[in-house]
Design a protein around this motif. Structure first.
Motif, short mmCIF file in Angstrom:
data_model
loop_
_atom_site.label_atom_id
_atom_site.label_comp_id
_atom_site.label_asym_id
_atom_site.label_seq_id
_atom_site.Cartn_x
_atom_site.Cartn_y
_atom_site.Cartn_z
N GLU A 42 -9.42 73.45 28.59
CA GLU A 42 -8.65 72.80 29.86
C GLU A 42 -9.71 72.28 30.76
O GLU A 42 -9.12 71.86 31.83
CB GLU A 42 -7.94 74.21 30.48
CG GLU A 42 -6.96 74.73 29.62
CD GLU A 42 -6.41 76.07 30.36
OE1 GLU A 42 -7.04 76.44 31.36
OE2 GLU A 42 -5.44 76.52 29.82
N LYS B 48 -4.68 72.65 37.56
CA LYS B 48 -5.51 73.59 37.39
C LYS B 48 -6.48 73.64 38.66
O LYS B 48 -7.35 72.82 38.39
CB LYS B 48 -6.26 73.47 36.19
CG LYS B 48 -7.10 74.60 35.74
CD LYS B 48 -7.78 74.53 34.38
CE LYS B 48 -8.55 75.71 33.95
NZ LYS B 48 -8.41 77.01 34.60
N ARG C 169 -9.05 70.25 35.03
CA ARG C 169 -9.25 70.62 36.33
C ARG C 169 -9.12 69.64 37.39
O ARG C 169 -9.50 68.43 37.25
CB ARG C 169 -10.94 70.93 36.07
CG ARG C 169 -11.32 72.16 35.37
CD ARG C 169 -12.65 72.18 35.65
NE ARG C 169 -13.23 73.53 35.11
CZ ARG C 169 -14.47 74.04 34.97
NH1 ARG C 169 -15.57 73.00 35.16
NH2 ARG C 169 -14.93 75.03 34.37
N PHE D 35 -0.33 76.32 34.86
CA PHE D 35 -1.29 76.26 36.19
C PHE D 35 -0.54 76.54 37.31
O PHE D 35 0.69 76.59 37.36
CB PHE D 35 -1.84 74.74 35.99
CG PHE D 35 -2.62 74.42 34.94
CD1 PHE D 35 -3.39 75.27 34.19
CD2 PHE D 35 -2.53 73.05 34.21
CE1 PHE D 35 -4.07 74.95 33.34
CE2 PHE D 35 -3.29 72.84 33.15
CZ PHE D 35 -4.18 73.59 32.49
#
Lengths: 674, 674
Positions: free
Chosen positions: B334, B536, B338, B617
């Motif tokens: 992932e 996220k 970010r 998220f």
């Protein structure tokens, strides 16, 4: 029927009366209008009416009276709606919150349906008013023209009100007792929506002057004046204490309307006989009012003297409205300029129009100050040794002569001083040069005045001057580039020569001015919020005394040096506000004070404003967002005068209590072209 | 040469060294690169160089060394410029202010001319930094790509620094000792310009954790690590105390680069012989550094082991960089998500794509939780009296069946529980229905599964269900309209039937996240600042523990009543921050915690996050402007879930310490369509 015929108070000449729902609205309106008032503030729905739950098959009664009682034009011009006071969208009880929201929306929709001009919203119950604000915010986005007036007490309400909210310790504990904070919070949460105004509830005992003054810059639309604030004079007629009179007059000057609330408490002789029950009212709640309610003596009794119980109040209000001092004549001429934003002139880039010159030339005070300055300068000049008085001509150059007022003033000064004068009238505007050339002929100035059609910064002067006279000052002193122009003209000033003006200093102070900020914001772009405006400040409050900003002196000692003159400036400003209540800052008001010569000055700086001079309105530097100032907190700000090859501009910022962005970096939104 | 090969730290794998101007920049760069570092932070101009006044006829020396010393590519990728530390644009002395402004502009223009990636700005000398900020603000508006890193100490600097500013009592008296406030003020004055970042000076003794943590959400681009912070281990090699190690690793995880400053203080055996003067450095100023300066043993001595005095530091940094724990595998997958803003899904309005289903189906944790929930629900169901186990089929409806994962999990649960199941797979997406129909064939579900291509809100169910299973939750629980969908589906749930999930609650907490706010702001409109995003969260700080927001339960007892279900919600929130330092709030992070059945839960709420579940998220609600939170001040906010006939939306506002506008009134910027 308006309170009086004066033109300087705008809509404040229309006064209203607050009545209860119980009254017959048709009769009440008729009676109130006959009595001399102009509108009625009336509940939209009976205050004790609770909406029944909608259930299938059950017929629901109408939630309020029919709109057919009045014509559309009556509803829209003579009725202000009042939202039910029980509505509490932030109540601890969820059902009450839900009912409050439904009722608030229903009443506001009804008011909009009636095309009312305004609706009065009840006082928020506490600082926990987020839900109330949300509903108002949502509703206002859909309103076309109706205004909302939220009811705020001028002084903190009685203690029992907040005590009843002990269930909300988190808000109550921190809730300031200052109702202004309620208003500030509602307004912020509602995104500074311009439709939201204030109905200020006046108390019987007025708070300190500072707590009143800060409302001058807020959008107060009306004040609610309780009949209980009146006292009977010797003859039994209701009159107001001096403090209330002055407060009222001050609000009228700001265009704020009065709404009379409460029952008739005073029975002057002529009315006592017929006043009946309403004249002996209980003096209780300010909201409950009886004006010829369902029962009792009707207005129809008229014919000659009406027996309306509030007539004496209306007559008294009309009396003090009419007797309140009128502003000076010049101020009356400027009514239409009040709070009207003007972009500052750019006389260097643009040529002024003839009518602009004409307006400026009407300011006789300004030119008599110039004449006095030239006169003093001439008297101070030593005569050439051995020469008889008047023998040797003084060379005086008017740089930026326009249509000639400074030429005229200079010649008059020379005549009065008995000195010979050789005048050059330097003017870059070819159209104004026509006027000057014609004046030389018509006034017979041919032997004394030479017209030079040129930009003073590049003019090849035939000789050097003893005295340079200019009127290049803007509302903020240097903002029309007087420093740059005079530095350029200094080439043809003799060493030891005199500049009139000799020096000038600008001043700033923080202000509340919701009206101006809202008007700037209405452009809906960053540029306008980063531009200073020339404006006749009217509905505003100063938040601290002025501080000096930029000073320029002429002749400029640096103008001859290799480094050249530096006309950039930067000034940190600190405005102290000891003891001041919390307030909101919308920007800064600017002024100037110029020394023409010796002790002859021109000033728009309030503490030393030259009497009867009207050529300059103040300047207003807006902030991109209204800024909360806690009680007593000083304001620290910074302003710069920046210069590049082709332009001059200001940048400004507040650094404390809350830093703002620096406005207008690189002159991106506003500059003055060189 | 990067510190290590790991991919989770972004550019943090590149480390630099700060050197003095006195060094030969070509040799210093070569030596530093050979030693293992990646770039050099080098003064743009000699720090003691004062610009001569320009005068005609006088030849002025170059103000700094030639750009021809390095190639353009070296300047732009291996050099970070340092602005002269003497520059003090807010000095009390006007000539120093003027010289500072000229030098600051000259150096930044030079750095931009060299196409440097970044320039380090010296620490502001005090909170009186308005002029410094103005120049930076002006310059940044003209920069194309170069970043500015302003040097801020992590801990308050020594007292003598502020003592030297006693001449400015107005600022000094109120100046907080907290250097974060300097940063906050500069950033505000510079209009939150995204080019402005922070170089954080690490002290030898670290401040409390809270004072470090708040920098996580700020745009820290690099940390300056002094060699003096190292201690020698038994063998004489420099190592860092544990606290510094952890701090460094934490910054690396955030992508923050390290710049080593100061002289080599530690002489490990292999280097001690050649370290010479630099190994016995005075340990003085962190700025003055000698890396093979003009004199002394050169880098060219290389060939095999170089004798670079900082090699041991570099090797140590590389060692702890490489040994720092890697994030879990899922997190590595992932990395590209970010701090990447995604608009929340609108599964009701839009049909999901096959690849979106595929991604979701990979979350085996989620479906094993569902399987456990169905299993428990089946076991809890009483068997029909007298009937043998498995005799009477339970009717289970998967509403929103997608490509079938919940059908599969339910059938597996029934097998494990030994119960007969009749499954209806209700799905409105015609494309997903194709998958379901094929699965019925390929998996042999024909006798147990009926596919119903329909919207659950309008489907005419052939019988009533015992169990409703759905996965309609969004990042904020109800934000994909699970409540409205399940209220609609509840028609075909038997009285006493079970909904999986049975309930869910959302949570919020205030955060610092300069990265997210800047990205939202970059859209340059109000809409994006009034929209929540699925993201996220990576470079962020939480400013207070979470608070519960909205709770929904299913079946909804109100769904059958005449009034109908009310899925509007409003929640006042109060976040306590006792003992917390001042910080900036950019918005709120949101999560949810759902009870599937009994004690089987799905949670993204940090205190109870379901391990190894990655389907959701967090959600981020931005504020239109960053909000200053004074030390210890609680945050009071308000959030509403609003519903109309065709849409559902949130509105939110901060009411204290400073009220904001209510965001997204009437869902004008963001809503979820019904």
């Amino acid at each position: 029927m308006p309170l009086g015929k004066r033109t300087d108070c705008g809509d404040a000449k229309y006064a209203g009366v607050e009545v209860s729902f119980a009254c017959d609205v048709v009769e009440a309106l008729e009676g109130t209008l006959q009595c001399g008032f102009d509108f009625l503030a009336v509940p939209l729905v009976h205050p004790r009416f609770r909406r029944p739950r909608l259930e299938p098959g059950v017929t629901v009664p109408p939630f309020t009276r029919s709109d057919l009682l009045l014509t559309s034009s009556q509803w829209s011009s003579q009725i202000v709606g009042k939202v039910s006071p029980w509505i509490e969208p932030d109540a601890p009880s969820a059902p009450l919150r839900r009912d409050s929201e439904a009722a608030l929306r229903q009443e506001l929709e009804w008011a909009a349906h009636l095309s009312l001009q305004a609706c009065i919203l009840p006082l928020p119950h506490t600082l926990a008013l987020a839900n109330y604000a949300r509903i108002l915010h949502q509703v206002m986005l859909g309103l076309s023209s109706m205004a909302l007036w939220i009811r705020i007490p001028l002084a903190a309400p009685a203690a029992e009100r907040s005590a009843s909210r002990a269930a909300e310790p988190q808000e109550g504990a921190h809730a300031p007792a200052d109702p202004w904070e309620w208003w500030y919070r509602v307004r912020c949460l509602c995104g500074q929506n311009a439709k939201l105004g204030v109905l200020l509830d006046l108390p019987l005992t007025l708070p300190p002057q500072q707590a009143i003054d800060r409302w001058r810059g807020e959008p107060v639309r009306a004040v609610a004046l309780p009949t209980a604030a009146f006292v009977a004079n010797r003859r039994g007629y209701p009159t107001l204490p001096r403090a209330h009179q002055e407060l009222l007059i001050d609000f009228w000057w700001q265009g704020v309307q009065v709404i009379l609330t409460g029952q008739a408490h005073h029975a002057p002789p002529a009315h006592a006989e017929t006043g009946g029950p309403s004249a002996s009212g209980s003096g209780g709640s300010a909201v409950a009012v009886a004006i010829n309610g369902g029962a009792g003596p009707g207005v129809a009794a008229a014919g000659g003297e009406s027996d309306h119980p509030l007539r004496a109040y209306c007559e008294y209000l009309s009396y003090i409205f009419r007797k309140a001092p009128l502003p000076p004549e010049q101020e009356l001429l400027e009514l239409s300029y009040r709070d009207y934003l003007q972009a500052p002139l750019q006389p260097l880039q643009d040529n002024l129009e003839s009518q602009t010159y004409e307006t400026f030339e009407k300011d006789s005070t300004k030119y008599s100050q110039y004449q006095a300055a030239v006169h003093a300068a001439l008297l101070d000049r030593p005569l050439a040794s051995g020469a008889a008085e008047g023998d040797e001509a003084t060379v005086l150059m008017v740089v930026g002569a326009g249509r000639g007022p400074l030429v005229r003033a200079s010649l008059a000064a020379a005549d009065a001083a008995g000195r010979r004068l050789r005048v050059y009238a330097v003017e870059k505007n070819a159209n104004a040069v026509v006027t000057l050339q014609n004046l030389v002929e018509s006034e017979g100035w041919g032997d004394r005045v030479t017209v030079a059609p040129a930009d003073m910064r590049s003019w090849a002067a035939p000789e050097l001057a003893d005295i340079l006279v200019s009127e290049l000052l803007g509302s903020f002193g240097d903002n029309e580039l007087s420093p740059e122009c005079l530095d350029g003209a200094q080439r043809f000033l003799k060493p030891g020569g005199v500049s009139i003006p000799a020096a000038y200093t600008s001043f700033l102070q923080p202000v509340t001015s919701s009206k101006l900020w809202t008007d700037v914001k209405a452009y809906n772009d960053r540029e306008h919020l980063e531009t200073p405006y020339v404006v006749k400040l009217h509905r505003f409050t100063t938040l601290a005394p002025t501080q000096p900003v930029f000073t320029f002196e002429h002749p400029n000692p640096a103008a001859g040096t290799a480094a050249g003159p530096d006309n950039t400036r930067e000034t940190p400003l600190r405005f102290e506000r000891p003891g001041a209540p919390a307030a909101v800052c919308h920007g800064f008001a600017g002024y100037f004070d110029a020394q023409l010569y010796g002790d002859v000055r021109l000033s728009t700086h309030p503490p030393s404003h030259t009497p009867a001079m009207f050529s300059w309105f103040p300047i207003f530097f807006p902030l991109r967002r209204p800024l909360h100032l806690p009680a007593g907190a000083p304001v620290q700000a910074h302003i710069w005068r920046c210069c590049s090859n082709h332009k001059v501009w200001y940048e400004w910022a507040v650094v404390s209590p809350t830093p703002t962005p620096i406005h207008n970096p690189n002159g991106r939104s506003y500059y003055v072209g060189l």
